[in-house]
Design an enzyme around this catalytic site. Structure first.
Site, PDB file in Angstrom:
ATOM      1  N   GLU A 119      79.287  39.469  -1.672  1.00 12.71           N
ATOM      2  CA  GLU A 119      80.411  38.799  -1.032  1.00 12.71           C
ATOM      3  C   GLU A 119      80.044  37.837   0.093  1.00 12.71           C
ATOM      4  OE1 GLU A 119      82.186  42.789  -1.053  1.00 12.71           O
ATOM      5  OE2 GLU A 119      84.051  41.796  -1.580  1.00 12.71           O
ATOM      6  N   ILE A 147      79.496  43.884 -12.992  1.00  5.99           N
ATOM      7  CA  ILE A 147      80.553  42.882 -13.217  1.00  5.99           C
ATOM      8  C   ILE A 147      79.972  41.472 -13.307  1.00  5.99           C
ATOM      9  CG2 ILE A 147      82.307  44.345 -12.147  1.00  5.99           C
ATOM     10  CD1 ILE A 147      82.193  42.469  -9.681  1.00  5.99           C
ATOM     11  N   GLY A 190      73.173  44.573   0.287  1.00  9.74           N
ATOM     12  CA  GLY A 190      74.133  44.061  -0.708  1.00  9.74           C
ATOM     13  C   GLY A 190      74.566  42.657  -0.373  1.00  9.74           C
TER      14      GLY A 190
HETATM   15 MO1  MOS Z   1      84.977  42.926  -4.503  1.00  8.60          MO
HETATM   16  S1  MOS Z   1      86.563  41.763  -3.847  1.00  8.60           S
HETATM   17  O1  MOS Z   1      85.174  44.334  -3.564  1.00  8.60           O
HETATM   18  O2  MOS Z   1      85.207  43.161  -6.163  1.00  8.60           O
END
Ligand code: MOS
Length: 736
Positions: free
Chosen positions: A700, A462, A697
């Site tokens: 976030e 993404i 990771g």
């Molecule tokens: Mo993230 S908010 O789990 O795309």
């Protein structure tokens, strides 16, 4: 050949991205493509009593107008509409299913035409009549009706009693408004009619297999009749985790017309999708005079829709960071006539940790302690909720390295004591914490005799850099130059992957690639061992590695055979392997990433204009696979944190139940002029427990704590505490 893992490798898809060769969901072409345009409800609650599409249908080039009255068949059970990441409780939204209106901006008709502009014009001619019903879109109006939901974190001790007995107390309420994701790429789907009821659907999504299963279930299709593709995604941040309504409508249109249909939402229409829920956060902290915590109470009241219960963990973070014998959490949901709220980068933590870390700053002021010193006195080496140790936790180092880089030692603790000309200078800090999750995932590798390999996985990239890190991991695991690795992602027919979210894809997909590469090596060794007089005849699999296009003995690197020779001997020109990796259960450890965020703000004393002039974010997130893409991830999170602190707010007109600023002119996000120096530090954090590669990771963690650090800096600059985000100059002038 140096290993690629850990280096600052440039994006393997960078050229495709900047040249436009990387296509997004709304850009795929198909012969005889028809275009859709959505008509949205202008009322937030009620019933459609009449739709008159006569005038629209008379426009030349209009093919059809689909509504709940004339659409093709769709499944009729909630179960059929539940995607993999739907909230457990509730009844998922079904576009164009019936006459009931659940929120303003709800799609109620789909105009299909030969051109997008024709569809859009014709949409303006469709007349709709409603029977309106009473509605509510204001959280504060509904907070007393909010109901508690079961959250995983259990209370411990008696937080209420400990609070009353505490030497120093802090209690306050914060507010985080509704925020919309606003990815650059609009939500779009191109449903390509392959004939015979079969479709290839290009969709903007974080999970092609989730969308594929969902479409099959909604339209009662067999798995091989629908293929979903999402090779590139222009940002999603959580809004692409669940299938959004445009993919249903694009497929609905294609089924109705038996031809290909493209549907691209407008920027304004995207405010009718999910959002970060507006949340009221109540924190009560009780401390002993020595600055150790004795009581944490955290209550969150968040928005959900009337039809689904979406909630995330806002409240449990305090006991991950800080020792406290007593803790209590309550999470309530208030139902409003809005779309179901959904995940947005660090859901729960971005909001909950904002409140927690603002409260810790206020407690530090009350205790007359340096904010870092307070956090060190409360520092917890265990997850207090589960009472288990961490696989690794280098948060102390984050505080130390972050403070040193920022120059925290030169801070005068007195508010309003530091200035630069006409501006007040404020320095604030906050902790960040997020989860280090990992999921089962599969990969397929095709290695050819010329030393090239293709790596296949259904995962979506993404924008986080998944293509690149998987190329690095595969290059190292196969002992090939990265230029020889071709990664294919974002296709539902590829090996199984979870949705790209929760910061779990790097760990999940990397281990799948390594597990599959191990199978490739095993096959090579088996073939190599059968060669007469093979130098690897007596070597066990564990003692081999792939380096420089050869299979090599680790004990004696002179024992080696080239991949080309092995394949030639075996009379094959390729080896193809597929393997699913899953991680063993480990309930004996907490798995988290951590950060320490430092912010400098300069506030114009007369006008109250706030500039975030410096941010240092020191992050401990296990092994960093790619120093460059990792830096970009955290930097992006920091920029979003600046937006959360100072800019972002979806404004409703509660008289009409509608968003007033459904555009990126009036929904403010930080632009270049708002972003100054950002320094990202990755603290060394070896972790042998979490998974073999030590990956945690970091999609976030970069945003968590940023808004609190900025809010705390604004307090330090001005002596004013604005607890309701965003901190705008009018609030700064109003507050005491
Ligand atoms: Mo993230 S908010 O789990 O795309």
């Amino acid at each position: 050949m140096a290993p690629y893992i850990g280096t600052a490798t440039s994006r393997v898809d960078g050229r495709a991205k900047v040249t436009g060769e990387a296509k997004y969901a709304g850009e795929f072409k198909a012969p005889d493509l028809a275009y859709g345009f959505v008509i949205e409800s202008t009322v937030p609650k009620g019933r459609i009593t009449h739709i008159d599409a006569g005038e629209a249908l008379r426009v030349e080039g209009v093919i059809d107008v689909l509504t709940h009255k004339n659409r093709p068949r769709m499944a009729g059970t909630d179960k059929a509409w539940k995607d993999d990441v739907a909230p457990e409780e509730g009844s998922p939204f079904r576009p164009l299913y019936g006459d009931s209106i659940k929120f303003s901006g709800q799609p109620i008709a789909l105009v299909l035409a030969e051109e997008w502009e024709i569809a859009r014009y014709a949409a303006s001619l469709v007349r709709i009549e409603y029977e309106e019903q009473a509605f509510v879109t204001d959280l504060y109006q509904q907070r007393d009706q909010a109901f508690a939901v079961a959250k995983p974190d259990k209370p411990h001790g008696d937080a209420g009693r400990a609070f009353m007995a505490a030497a120093v107390r802090h209690e306050a309420e914060c507010f985080i408004p509704t925020e919309h994701h606003n990815p650059m790429e609009l939500f779009a789907s191109t449903a390509i009619w392959d004939g015979d009821g079969k479709l290839t659907v290009y969709d903007k999504t974080q999970g092609v297999q989730n969308v594929q299963r969902y479409l099959c279930s909604v339209f009662e299709k067999k798995p091989d009749e629908v293929r979903v593709m999402s090779p590139f995604v222009g940002g999603a941040f959580g809004l692409g985790l669940r299938p959004q309504y445009q993919v249903v409508l694009a497929m609905l249109g294609a089924l109705a017309l038996q031809r290909s249909v493209r549907l691209v939402l407008t920027r304004g229409q995207m405010y009718g999708l999910g959002h970060r829920p507006a949340t009221i956060e109540r924190l009560a902290l009780g401390a002993k005079a020595d600055g150790t915590l004795d009581s944490i109470s955290h209550e969150a009241i968040a928005v959900t829709s009337q039809f689904e219960e979406f909630s995330r963990n806002d409240t449990g973070w305090g006991a991950l960071l800080y020792k406290s014998a007593n803790a209590k959490y309550v999470h309530r949901l208030a139902r409003l006539d809005v779309p179901t709220s959904c995940d947005m980068r660090a859901p729960g933590a971005a909001t909950g940790v904002y409140a927690l870390e603002s409260a810790m700053d206020e407690l530090a002021v009350a205790l007359k302690l340096d904010p870092i010193e307070l956090r060190l006195r409360c520092y917890s080496d265990r997850d207090q909720n589960e009472d288990v140790p961490y696989t690794s936790k280098q948060l102390r180092e984050c505080y130390r390295q972050g403070a040193e880089t920022f120059g925290w030692g030169k801070r005068n603790p007195e508010p309003r004591s530091m200035r630069d000309g006409s501006e007040l200078v404020g320095w604030g800090m906050a902790s960040g914490v997020w989860e280090a999750l990992q999921m089962p995932a599969a990969a397929r590798i095709v290695l050819t005799a010329n030393g090239h390999a293709e790596v296949f996985c259904a995962a979506s990239d993404i924008g986080t850099g998944t293509y690149t890190i998987l190329a690095q991991v595969a290059a190292d695991a196969l002992g090939l130059p990265i230029e020889n690795i071709n990664v294919k992602l974002g296709d539902s027919t590829l090996p199984q992957a979870p949705v790209e979210g929760g910061s779990w894809m790097a760990a999940s997909a990397s281990h799948a690639v390594v597990a599959t590469a191990d199978e490739v090596r095993k096959e090579l060794l088996t073939l190599a061992s059968t060669i007469k007089g093979s130098p690897l005849g007596k070597t066990s699999l564990e003692d081999t590695t792939l380096v420089g296009g050869q299979i090599v003995s680790k004990r004696d690197t002179s024992l080696a055979i080239s991949i080309a020779d092995v394949m030639r001997h075996g009379a094959i020109d390729r080896i193809e392997k597929e393997k699913t990796n899953s991680f063993p259960e480990d309930s004996g450890h907490a798995r988290n990433t951590h950060s320490a965020v430092f912010a400098e703000v300069k506030v114009d004393e007369q006008l109250g204009v706030i500039r975030v002039t410096r941010i240092v974010n020191a992050v401990a997130a296990g092994r960093i696979l790619n120093a460059k893409t990792a830096h970009s991830q955290v930097m992006g999170g920091v920029v979003w944190g600046i937006g959360m602190a100072l800019h972002e707010e979806t404004l409703f007109d509660h008289r009409f139940g509608r968003v007033m600023n459904a555009n990126i002119a009036e929904y403010h996000v930080p632009v270049n002029a708002d972003v100054h120096e950002i320094k990202v530090i990755f603290v060394d954090e070896p972790d042998k427990i979490i998974n073999p590669m030590g990956i945690k990771g970091l999609g976030e963690i970069g945003i968590v704590g940023v808004a609190a650090a900025i809010a705390n800096a604004v307090y330090h600059a001005t002596g004013k505490r604005v607890r309701d985000l965003p901190i705008t100059l009018d609030k700064l002038h109003r507050s005491a």
